[in-house]
Enzyme design. Structure first.
Site, PDB file in Angstrom:
ATOM      1  CG  ASP A 106      -2.385  -0.361   0.925  1.00 53.40           C
ATOM      2  OD1 ASP A 106      -2.722  -0.384  -0.130  1.00 53.40           O
ATOM      3  OD2 ASP A 106      -2.901  -0.813   1.942  1.00 53.40           O
ATOM      4  CE  LYS A 136      -4.807  -1.963  -1.293  1.00 53.66           C
ATOM      5  NZ  LYS A 136      -5.447  -0.713  -0.768  1.00 53.66           N
ATOM      6  CD  GLU A 138      -7.305   4.070   0.481  1.00 53.71           C
ATOM      7  OE1 GLU A 138      -8.216   5.161   0.705  1.00 53.71           O
ATOM      8  OE2 GLU A 138      -7.434   3.271   1.393  1.00 53.71           O
ATOM      9  CD  GLU A 205     -12.361  -1.384   2.523  1.00 52.99           C
ATOM     10  OE1 GLU A 205     -12.562  -1.436   3.573  1.00 52.99           O
ATOM     11  OE2 GLU A 205     -11.492  -0.985   1.758  1.00 52.99           O
TER      12      GLU A 205
END
Length: 290
Positions: A106, A136, A138, A205
């Site tokens: 992340d 990763k 967001e 999610e």
């Protein structure tokens, strides 16, 4: 199996020895979805330590070094306090402990949002210091330019849309996304945007199930669900949640065990034996040679 265990006399701990097999790659993960369908769903769990990675690696396709480590490992109130130093240290440990899974790390809050250039500096540091295969981040349409910038420079990117924990303050909490038509449309457009930008997969999610199904059917890249739908191309959970290390977990978590209770029981037994001077016994002590 991907790993055997032998005793390292320098540490007296089990250390992994690679078997003659190759680690999965980002293209192999992406190619698991063909003609809009993934016949064998992708298995993904979080991992934060080398020992966790050793135990999970054989059974997973991907290991995510999640910024959830802020709460799970460090006891922080959210993921917002997680640093690049933390992610690099834990990412390197997970890579050392695995030989089969694709390791994804992340990008922490504040390490990529200001510009594609900032994101590249952070991502290149993560990959150089950990040896991971991908990062990763967001965000959907807002991060498309950054995803494209990284992908074009050899950094594989997994995107994350829907409920994005790093944006919890802006979202107003951890509630499910997609209950309104406006949110529904945004999640679908976010998914298409990150795919077009070059993301090799996307985590969705905390969205209502019909959106997760529609997103999975509309994208060519794998859609990995968490609090989404069994119809996604794969699933991910925080490993400590699914093993029962915490009493309170999100609704979408299935507890496959209750390690917290078992650990408490064993520690209580140890404490009782220490106080009763029944541990250590002759089996755990060294005696002079006769």
């Amino acid at each position: 199996m991907s790993t055997t265990f032998q005793i390292d006399t320098a540490t007296s701990r089990a250390t992994p020895t690679p078997q003659p097999m190759k680690r999965l790659t980002v293209p192999k993960i992406q190619n698991r979805k063909a003609d809009g369908e993934t016949k064998e769903p992708l298995v993904m769990l979080t991992a934060y330590t080398a020992r966790q990675a050793q135990l999970l690696d054989e059974h997973c396709d991907l290991l995510l070094v999640g910024d959830s480590l802020g709460q799970v490992i460090y006891g922080l109130p959210s993921t917002l306090q997680v640093t690049l130093d933390m992610m690099c240290a834990h990412g390197a440990a997970v890579v050392r402990g695995s030989y089969h899974s694709v390791v994804v790390v992340d990008m922490p809050f504040g390490a990529y949002e200001s510009s594609p250039q900032q994101a590249f500096e952070s991502a290149s540091r993560i990959m150089a210091e950990t040896g991971c295969a991908a990062v990763k981040l967001e965000g959907g349409e807002a991060m498309a330019e950054t995803i494209s910038f990284l992908s074009q420079r050899g950094i594989p990117v997994m995107a994350h849309i829907g409920l994005t924990p790093q944006a919890v303050n802006a979202l107003g909490g951890y509630g499910a996304r997609g209950r309104s038509q406006e949110e529904h449309a945004k999640i679908i457009s976010d998914g298409k945007a990150v795919q077009e930008a070059g993301a090799f997969a996307v985590v969705v999610e905390g969205v209502v199930e019909p959106i997760a199904v529609a997103l999975t059917q509309s994208l060519e890249i794998p859609v990995i669900g968490i609090g989404a739908s069994a119809q996604c191309d794969g699933q991910v959970l925080v490993v400590d949640d699914m093993l029962g290390m915490f009493e309170r977990v999100p609704r979408f978590v299935k507890k496959y065990g209750n390690l917290a209770e078992e650990i408490t029981d064993k520690v209580q037994q140890y404490a009782s034996e220490v106080r009763a001077r029944s541990f250590p016994t002759e089996d755990q002590t060294y005696q002079p040679k006769s």
